[in-house]
Design a protein around this motif. Structure first.
Motif, PDB file in Angstrom:
ATOM      1  N   ASN A  44       0.793  -1.130  -0.012  1.00  0.00           N
ATOM      2  CA  ASN A  44       0.067  -0.134   0.075  1.00  0.00           C
ATOM      3  C   ASN A  44       0.855   1.346  -0.094  1.00  0.00           C
ATOM      4  OD1 ASN A  44       0.945  -0.272   2.577  1.00  0.00           O
ATOM      5  ND2 ASN A  44      -0.931   0.366   3.629  1.00  0.00           N
ATOM      6  N   ARG A  45       1.936   1.298  -0.628  1.00  0.00           N
ATOM      7  CA  ARG A  45       3.040   2.279  -0.554  1.00  0.00           C
ATOM      8  C   ARG A  45       3.347   2.527  -2.010  1.00  0.00           C
ATOM      9  NH1 ARG A  45       4.711  -0.131   4.305  1.00  0.00           N
ATOM     10  NH2 ARG A  45       3.817   0.913   6.178  1.00  0.00           N
ATOM     11  N   PRO A  46       2.478   2.605  -3.058  1.00  0.00           N
ATOM     12  CA  PRO A  46       3.228   2.529  -4.438  1.00  0.00           C
ATOM     13  C   PRO A  46       3.895   4.040  -4.755  1.00  0.00           C
ATOM     14  CG  PRO A  46       0.751   2.992  -4.524  1.00  0.00           C
ATOM     15  CD  PRO A  46       1.310   2.540  -2.836  1.00  0.00           C
ATOM     16  N   GLU A  47       3.805   5.022  -3.853  1.00  0.00           N
ATOM     17  CA  GLU A  47       4.331   6.330  -4.129  1.00  0.00           C
ATOM     18  C   GLU A  47       5.762   6.186  -3.443  1.00  0.00           C
ATOM     19  OE1 GLU A  47       2.117   6.755   0.195  1.00  0.00           O
ATOM     20  OE2 GLU A  47       2.083   5.378  -1.798  1.00  0.00           O
ATOM     21  N   ARG A  48       6.004   5.241  -3.080  1.00  0.00           N
ATOM     22  CA  ARG A  48       7.459   4.984  -2.562  1.00  0.00           C
ATOM     23  C   ARG A  48       8.546   4.434  -3.448  1.00  0.00           C
ATOM     24  NH1 ARG A  48      11.017   5.954   1.105  1.00  0.00           N
ATOM     25  NH2 ARG A  48      11.497   3.887   1.610  1.00  0.00           N
ATOM     26  N   ILE A  49       7.893   3.838  -4.678  1.00  0.00           N
ATOM     27  CA  ILE A  49       8.908   2.996  -5.440  1.00  0.00           C
ATOM     28  C   ILE A  49      10.108   3.817  -6.095  1.00  0.00           C
ATOM     29  CG2 ILE A  49       7.556   3.256  -7.555  1.00  0.00           C
ATOM     30  CD1 ILE A  49       9.496   0.091  -6.468  1.00  0.00           C
ATOM     31  N   ASP A  50       9.862   5.120  -6.511  1.00  0.00           N
ATOM     32  CA  ASP A  50      10.822   5.544  -6.932  1.00  0.00           C
ATOM     33  C   ASP A  50      12.094   5.878  -6.045  1.00  0.00           C
ATOM     34  OD1 ASP A  50       8.395   6.663  -8.340  1.00  0.00           O
ATOM     35  OD2 ASP A  50      10.098   7.556  -9.948  1.00  0.00           O
ATOM     36  N   ASP A  51      11.565   6.253  -4.976  1.00  0.00           N
ATOM     37  CA  ASP A  51      12.740   6.601  -3.807  1.00  0.00           C
ATOM     38  C   ASP A  51      13.392   5.124  -3.402  1.00  0.00           C
ATOM     39  OD1 ASP A  51      11.961   9.392  -3.531  1.00  0.00           O
ATOM     40  OD2 ASP A  51      10.799   9.061  -1.767  1.00  0.00           O
ATOM     41  N   ILE A  52      12.826   4.065  -3.552  1.00  0.00           N
ATOM     42  CA  ILE A  52      13.198   2.817  -3.120  1.00  0.00           C
ATOM     43  C   ILE A  52      14.381   2.372  -4.043  1.00  0.00           C
ATOM     44  CG2 ILE A  52      12.645   0.104  -2.963  1.00  0.00           C
ATOM     45  CD1 ILE A  52      10.140   1.003  -1.587  1.00  0.00           C
ATOM     46  N   ILE A  53      14.013   2.603  -5.182  1.00  0.00           N
ATOM     47  CA  ILE A  53      14.893   2.195  -6.448  1.00  0.00           C
ATOM     48  C   ILE A  53      16.059   3.115  -6.428  1.00  0.00           C
ATOM     49  CG2 ILE A  53      15.329   2.059  -8.848  1.00  0.00           C
ATOM     50  CD1 ILE A  53      13.655  -0.201  -7.820  1.00  0.00           C
ATOM     51  N   ALA A  54      16.000   4.539  -6.193  1.00  0.00           N
ATOM     52  CA  ALA A  54      17.153   5.208  -6.029  1.00  0.00           C
ATOM     53  C   ALA A  54      18.049   5.052  -4.826  1.00  0.00           C
ATOM     54  CB  ALA A  54      16.583   6.914  -6.120  1.00  0.00           C
ATOM     55  N   MET A  55      17.292   4.509  -3.915  1.00  0.00           N
ATOM     56  CA  MET A  55      18.082   4.389  -2.493  1.00  0.00           C
ATOM     57  C   MET A  55      18.993   3.044  -2.779  1.00  0.00           C
ATOM     58  SD  MET A  55      16.743   3.595   0.978  1.00  0.00           S
ATOM     59  CE  MET A  55      15.485   2.318   0.511  1.00  0.00           C
ATOM     60  N   LEU A  56      18.192   2.107  -3.450  1.00  0.00           N
ATOM     61  CA  LEU A  56      19.100   0.802  -3.551  1.00  0.00           C
ATOM     62  C   LEU A  56      20.386   1.040  -4.629  1.00  0.00           C
ATOM     63  CD1 LEU A  56      16.014  -1.910  -3.359  1.00  0.00           C
ATOM     64  CD2 LEU A  56      17.809  -1.041  -1.495  1.00  0.00           C
ATOM     65  N   GLU A  57      20.020   1.832  -5.483  1.00  0.00           N
ATOM     66  CA  GLU A  57      21.072   2.182  -6.383  1.00  0.00           C
ATOM     67  C   GLU A  57      22.222   2.879  -5.749  1.00  0.00           C
ATOM     68  OE1 GLU A  57      18.753   2.112 -10.876  1.00  0.00           O
ATOM     69  OE2 GLU A  57      18.706   4.053  -9.751  1.00  0.00           O
ATOM     70  N   SER A  58      21.892   3.484  -4.644  1.00  0.00           N
ATOM     71  CA  SER A  58      22.965   4.260  -4.359  1.00  0.00           C
ATOM     72  C   SER A  58      23.575   3.450  -3.045  1.00  0.00           C
ATOM     73  CB  SER A  58      22.232   5.639  -3.358  1.00  0.00           C
ATOM     74  OG  SER A  58      21.675   6.286  -4.559  1.00  0.00           O
ATOM     75  N   HIS A 117      13.369  -0.062 -16.825  1.00  0.00           N
ATOM     76  CA  HIS A 117      14.370   0.659 -16.219  1.00  0.00           C
ATOM     77  C   HIS A 117      15.462  -0.171 -16.259  1.00  0.00           C
ATOM     78  CE1 HIS A 117      16.044   3.440 -13.182  1.00  0.00           C
ATOM     79  NE2 HIS A 117      16.328   2.398 -12.601  1.00  0.00           N
ATOM     80  N   GLU A 118      16.712   0.395 -16.522  1.00  0.00           N
ATOM     81  CA  GLU A 118      18.117  -0.162 -16.482  1.00  0.00           C
ATOM     82  C   GLU A 118      18.585   0.028 -15.276  1.00  0.00           C
ATOM     83  OE1 GLU A 118      20.974  -2.309 -18.124  1.00  0.00           O
ATOM     84  OE2 GLU A 118      19.353  -2.115 -19.123  1.00  0.00           O
ATOM     85  N   PRO A 119      18.701  -0.745 -14.506  1.00  0.00           N
ATOM     86  CA  PRO A 119      19.334  -0.582 -13.283  1.00  0.00           C
ATOM     87  C   PRO A 119      20.811   0.075 -13.132  1.00  0.00           C
ATOM     88  CG  PRO A 119      19.056  -2.940 -13.482  1.00  0.00           C
ATOM     89  CD  PRO A 119      18.639  -2.498 -14.628  1.00  0.00           C
ATOM     90  N   ARG A 120      21.237   0.796 -12.174  1.00  0.00           N
ATOM     91  CA  ARG A 120      22.446   1.359 -11.893  1.00  0.00           C
ATOM     92  C   ARG A 120      22.955   1.263 -10.793  1.00  0.00           C
ATOM     93  NH1 ARG A 120      19.043   5.371 -14.726  1.00  0.00           N
ATOM     94  NH2 ARG A 120      18.565   6.112 -12.693  1.00  0.00           N
ATOM     95  N   GLY A 121      24.370   1.533 -10.486  1.00  0.00           N
ATOM     96  CA  GLY A 121      24.974   1.443  -9.317  1.00  0.00           C
ATOM     97  C   GLY A 121      25.242   0.209  -8.820  1.00  0.00           C
ATOM     98  N   ALA A 122      24.561  -0.039  -7.640  1.00  0.00           N
ATOM     99  CA  ALA A 122      24.648  -1.374  -6.799  1.00  0.00           C
ATOM    100  C   ALA A 122      23.508  -2.234  -7.174  1.00  0.00           C
ATOM    101  CB  ALA A 122      24.623  -1.235  -5.285  1.00  0.00           C
ATOM    102  N   LEU A 123      22.709  -2.020  -7.876  1.00  0.00           N
ATOM    103  CA  LEU A 123      21.564  -2.792  -8.374  1.00  0.00           C
ATOM    104  C   LEU A 123      21.988  -3.595  -9.536  1.00  0.00           C
ATOM    105  CD1 LEU A 123      17.964  -1.472  -8.006  1.00  0.00           C
ATOM    106  CD2 LEU A 123      18.953  -3.181  -6.692  1.00  0.00           C
ATOM    107  N   ALA A 124      22.165  -4.927  -9.790  1.00  0.00           N
ATOM    108  CA  ALA A 124      22.699  -5.707 -10.642  1.00  0.00           C
ATOM    109  C   ALA A 124      21.256  -5.940 -11.468  1.00  0.00           C
ATOM    110  CB  ALA A 124      23.132  -6.795 -10.121  1.00  0.00           C
ATOM    111  N   SER A 125      20.109  -6.053 -10.950  1.00  0.00           N
ATOM    112  CA  SER A 125      19.067  -6.345 -11.693  1.00  0.00           C
ATOM    113  C   SER A 125      17.675  -6.162 -10.888  1.00  0.00           C
ATOM    114  CB  SER A 125      18.960  -7.789 -12.218  1.00  0.00           C
ATOM    115  OG  SER A 125      19.280  -8.830 -10.846  1.00  0.00           O
ATOM    116  N   ILE A 126      16.777  -5.923 -11.683  1.00  0.00           N
ATOM    117  CA  ILE A 126      15.286  -5.865 -10.848  1.00  0.00           C
ATOM    118  C   ILE A 126      14.298  -6.637 -11.561  1.00  0.00           C
ATOM    119  CG2 ILE A 126      13.470  -4.032 -10.438  1.00  0.00           C
ATOM    120  CD1 ILE A 126      15.450  -1.827 -11.036  1.00  0.00           C
TER     121      ILE A 126
END
Length: 290
Positions: free
Chosen positions: A53-67, A95-104
């Motif tokens: 129930n937090r779809p608004e979080r997804i952009d921040d989650i991906i950015a955080m994990l890529e960092s 979306h092409e994962p960056r940084g620490a994210l190898a895949s999604i």
């Protein structure tokens, strides 16, 4: 002894909710993404996040994990328990994962099986031949770049390392604070790394009563301790956002009830099933349409 055995046998008889779990464990789960999460590779650490129930979080989650610290590459699985929100995550397909994210990778679950989904995902990963640690994070948690290294620093086989960890007093809500690195009675599932072999036996799923289906953190901790595993408090920093949407607000009394039943033996883990054909259902992640 007789009554306890009857209770254990009833727990192992699949009802509607248990049957949903068994279908997933037997038939596997379709992915429309790359499927790299379900790999036996140890080149990256698998991390699973449940969405509801937090779809608004997804952009921040991906950015955080890529960092995260890129020296500890992570492959991510997002398990969406709210299929009606799937459009909120559509952009991840391209979306092409960056940084620490190898895949999604992404699962849209037809039924909401709550946080237990993360353990279904771990079992399917085990069925693909993976051995080693799996990270878990909640979608309302913010972590620092050192998150992965922090948790792995205390990880050992047959262990759970959890940021949210404590000892029990007389009740579930009477918590005793402990220091990072100390052994704990209880570990939460958000901000955690565990030995993936915890879910090898079907009784992990079948022995959990449906009434307590959404209290998977208590079940994980009890089940691990019943096997003689260690639970250790992690030394890391985690913050919460949108906590008012957390489901635990409606489970306050049930948590203490479950704690009492686990403590007095009303709910048991049952006998190991490894020796029977039911002991390890071997479904896998597979590509949609295959």
């Amino acid at each position: 002894m007789f009554l306890a055995r009857r209770r254990a046998l009833r727990a192992l008889t699949p009802g509607g909710w248990h049957q949903q779990l068994l279908t997933l464990l037997e038939s596997g789960v379709a992915l429309s993404t790359t499927g790299r999460w379900a790999s036996a590779s140890r080149d990256s650490v698998p991390l699973v996040v449940c969405l509801w129930n937090r779809p608004e979080r997804i952009d921040d989650i991906i950015a955080m994990l890529e960092s995260l610290d890129p020296t500890r590459p992570v492959r991510l699985l997002l398990w969406n328990n709210a299929v009606d929100e799937r459009d909120s995550y559509a952009w991840l397909q391209d979306h092409e994962p960056r940084g620490a994210l190898a895949s999604i990778d992404l699962v849209h679950s037809a039924a909401n099986i709550g946080g237990l989904a993360r353990f279904v995902a771990v079992r399917l990963l085990r069925n693909a031949g993976y051995e080693g640690p799996v990270l878990m994070l909640d979608d309302d948690q913010d972590v620092t770049p050192s998150f992965v290294g922090d948790l792995l620093a205390n990880y050992q086989p047959r262990s759970i390392v959890a940021w949210w960890a404590f000892d029990f007093g007389p009740s579930y809500w009477d918590r005793v604070q402990i220091d990072p690195g100390d052994r704990a009675d209880h570990g939460g599932t958000g901000g955690t790394v565990l030995d993936s072999s915890l879910v090898d036996d079907d009784r992990f799923f079948l022995s959990l009563p449906e009434r307590y289906a959404f209290l998977e953190d208590q079940w994980m901790s009890h089940y691990a301790r019943s096997l003689g595993w260690s639970i250790v408090k992690a030394d890391t920093e985690i913050g919460f956002v949108l906590e008012h949407k957390n489901q635990y607000h409606g489970l306050h009394e049930r948590k203490d009830e479950f704690h009492r039943h686990l403590k007095d033996g009303t709910v048991t883990t049952g006998r190991p099933l490894r020796s029977s054909s039911r002991g390890r259902r071997r479904g896998r992640f597979h590509q949609a349409g295959s």
